[in-house]
Motif scaffolding. Structure first.
Motif, mmCIF file in Angstrom:
data_model
loop_
_atom_site.group_PDB
_atom_site.id
_atom_site.type_symbol
_atom_site.label_atom_id
_atom_site.label_comp_id
_atom_site.label_asym_id
_atom_site.label_seq_id
_atom_site.Cartn_x
_atom_site.Cartn_y
_atom_site.Cartn_z
ATOM 1 N N LYS A 215 0.816 -1.205 0.000
ATOM 2 C CA LYS A 215 0.000 0.000 0.000
ATOM 3 C C LYS A 215 0.853 1.261 0.000
ATOM 4 O O LYS A 215 0.526 2.252 -0.659
ATOM 5 C CB LYS A 215 -0.922 0.007 1.219
ATOM 6 C CG LYS A 215 -2.154 -0.883 1.102
ATOM 7 C CD LYS A 215 -3.035 -0.711 2.325
ATOM 8 C CE LYS A 215 -4.311 -1.516 2.215
ATOM 9 N NZ LYS A 215 -5.189 -1.321 3.390
ATOM 10 N N ARG A 216 1.926 1.225 0.750
ATOM 11 C CA ARG A 216 2.789 2.416 0.823
ATOM 12 C C ARG A 216 3.538 2.655 -0.481
ATOM 13 O O ARG A 216 3.982 3.766 -0.754
ATOM 14 C CB ARG A 216 3.782 2.269 1.975
ATOM 15 C CG ARG A 216 3.139 2.443 3.355
ATOM 16 C CD ARG A 216 4.193 2.680 4.415
ATOM 17 N NE ARG A 216 5.042 1.512 4.591
ATOM 18 C CZ ARG A 216 4.809 0.530 5.470
ATOM 19 N NH1 ARG A 216 3.729 0.593 6.240
ATOM 20 N NH2 ARG A 216 5.610 -0.508 5.578
ATOM 21 N N SER A 217 3.672 1.606 -1.278
ATOM 22 C CA SER A 217 4.318 1.714 -2.596
ATOM 23 C C SER A 217 5.710 2.314 -2.520
ATOM 24 O O SER A 217 6.137 3.037 -3.418
ATOM 25 C CB SER A 217 3.445 2.555 -3.550
ATOM 26 O OG SER A 217 2.177 1.995 -3.699
ATOM 27 N N GLY A 234 -5.501 1.041 -5.467
ATOM 28 C CA GLY A 234 -6.051 2.301 -4.985
ATOM 29 C C GLY A 234 -4.983 3.349 -4.764
ATOM 30 O O GLY A 234 -3.829 3.212 -5.177
ATOM 31 N N GLU A 235 -5.393 4.429 -4.087
ATOM 32 C CA GLU A 235 -4.448 5.487 -3.763
ATOM 33 C C GLU A 235 -3.537 5.030 -2.623
ATOM 34 O O GLU A 235 -3.952 4.260 -1.757
ATOM 35 C CB GLU A 235 -5.197 6.757 -3.329
ATOM 36 C CG GLU A 235 -6.009 7.401 -4.444
ATOM 37 C CD GLU A 235 -5.123 7.911 -5.554
ATOM 38 O OE1 GLU A 235 -3.998 8.351 -5.253
ATOM 39 O OE2 GLU A 235 -5.550 7.866 -6.722
ATOM 40 N N PRO A 236 -2.277 5.495 -2.596
ATOM 41 C CA PRO A 236 -1.371 5.155 -1.503
ATOM 42 C C PRO A 236 -1.957 5.609 -0.169
ATOM 43 O O PRO A 236 -2.616 6.634 -0.080
ATOM 44 C CB PRO A 236 -0.089 5.916 -1.839
ATOM 45 C CG PRO A 236 -0.176 6.176 -3.308
ATOM 46 C CD PRO A 236 -1.629 6.352 -3.600
ATOM 47 N N VAL A 237 -1.741 4.821 0.857
ATOM 48 C CA VAL A 237 -2.249 5.141 2.187
ATOM 49 C C VAL A 237 -1.383 6.225 2.830
ATOM 50 O O VAL A 237 -0.159 6.118 2.863
ATOM 51 C CB VAL A 237 -2.254 3.879 3.082
ATOM 52 C CG1 VAL A 237 -2.674 4.245 4.499
ATOM 53 C CG2 VAL A 237 -3.194 2.840 2.494
ATOM 54 N N GLN A 238 -2.043 7.266 3.331
ATOM 55 C CA GLN A 238 -1.330 8.328 4.045
ATOM 56 C C GLN A 238 -1.272 7.948 5.526
ATOM 57 O O GLN A 238 -2.293 7.863 6.195
ATOM 58 C CB GLN A 238 -2.065 9.666 3.867
ATOM 59 C CG GLN A 238 -2.150 10.130 2.425
ATOM 60 C CD GLN A 238 -0.799 10.425 1.828
ATOM 61 O OE1 GLN A 238 0.126 10.875 2.544
ATOM 62 N NE2 GLN A 238 -0.645 10.173 0.529
ATOM 63 N N GLU A 239 -0.076 7.658 6.000
ATOM 64 C CA GLU A 239 0.066 7.220 7.373
ATOM 65 C C GLU A 239 -0.040 8.413 8.329
ATOM 66 O O GLU A 239 0.587 9.446 8.129
ATOM 67 C CB GLU A 239 1.417 6.530 7.575
ATOM 68 C CG GLU A 239 1.566 5.254 6.737
ATOM 69 C CD GLU A 239 2.889 4.581 7.026
ATOM 70 O OE1 GLU A 239 3.559 5.008 7.987
ATOM 71 O OE2 GLU A 239 3.262 3.647 6.291
#
Length: 257
Positions: A215-217, A234-239
């Motif tokens: 997910k973080r790519s 999907g869109e990268p996860v914003q931590e």
């Protein structure tokens, strides 16, 4: 999805389309052969019927020749009647003529049966010829459709292959080599999306930590089971900033797309 993966995903789409086009074109001769099957069967049956007509005609001619020979023999027998001297010889002669006439009737019956057989076979041959012509038209239309489809696919293939070469040229060499190696070993798509916590390629559950990394790519990761390169659709996860002392394993993992 990072730029590297997006380029590979685009390349894979082109590769899959190329595979799909080649598979469709490979099956076109098979479809053409199947479409021609009724015509081949009808043609074979027609040829067999025509051969049967020829055989029946030969059979009739043979019976006609036998009858002609029999008539000649009968005339010779009749000419011998003048040489008969006793009543006994004459009675024997009449008996032979009676047998000869009976034999003549058998020949004539065979000729009539042959003629009936010929008429029926010729009627069947005419019907089969009409059927064959109809099937020939159907096959011609099907062949026209398949030939047109093959031409369209060939044109599309040339376009997609050109796009595939251009896409390959934009990918760094080492990454392209890795992609090509996986593609060659698997004989199908080298990349797989992560969906519902599973690898879309092998449909096996992926460890949560690996899902979070995909997910973080931030790097390229492979499925531990099928070794396909994984990507997140999907869109990268914003931590969100973690509280002091929080462990990386405690980070919340978002739902798969």
């Amino acid at each position: 999805m990072n730029h590297k993966l997006s380029s590979l995903v685009e390349l894979q789409k082109l590769d899959l389309r190329i595979m799909e086009i080649n598979e469709i074109r490979r099956k076109i001769p098979e479809r053409l052969h199947s479409a021609e099957a009724p015509l081949r069967e009808a043609t074979q049956t027609l040829n067999e019927t025509k051969a049967a007509v020829d055989a029946a005609v030969k059979e009739r001619r043979s019976h006609e020749k036998d009858l002609e020979a029999h008539e000649v023999h009968t005339e010779k027998m009749k000419s011998h009647a003048v040489n008969l001297k006793t009543n006994k010889e004459y009675q024997a002669h009449l008996f032979e003529l009676e047998l000869t006439n009976k034999k003549r009737g058998e020949f004539e019956e065979k000729i009539l049966l042959s003629m009936d057989k010929i008429d029926q076979l010729q009627k069947t041959a005419k019907e089969l010829e009409e059927k064959r012509k109809g099937l020939e038209e159907i096959f011609a239309r099907e062949k026209h459709v398949l030939d047109a489809q093959d031409r369209e696919l060939a044109a599309e293939l040339a376009t997609v292959e050109a796009r595939q070469r251009a896409a390959s040229a934009r990918i760094e060499k080492s990454l392209l080599e890795r992609y090509t190696q996986i593609k060659a070993s698997r004989k199908d798509q080298p990349l797989a999306a992560v969906r519902d916590g599973m690898c879309a390629g092998c449909r096996l559950q992926i460890p949560p930590q690996l899902i979070a990394q995909v997910k973080r790519s931030d790097d390229l990761h492979v499925c531990p089971y099928c070794r396909r390169m994984l990507y997140w659709e999907g869109e990268p996860v914003q931590e969100s900033p973690s509280e002091p002392g929080a462990k990386s394993s405690d980070l919340e993992i978002g739902e798969s797309v």
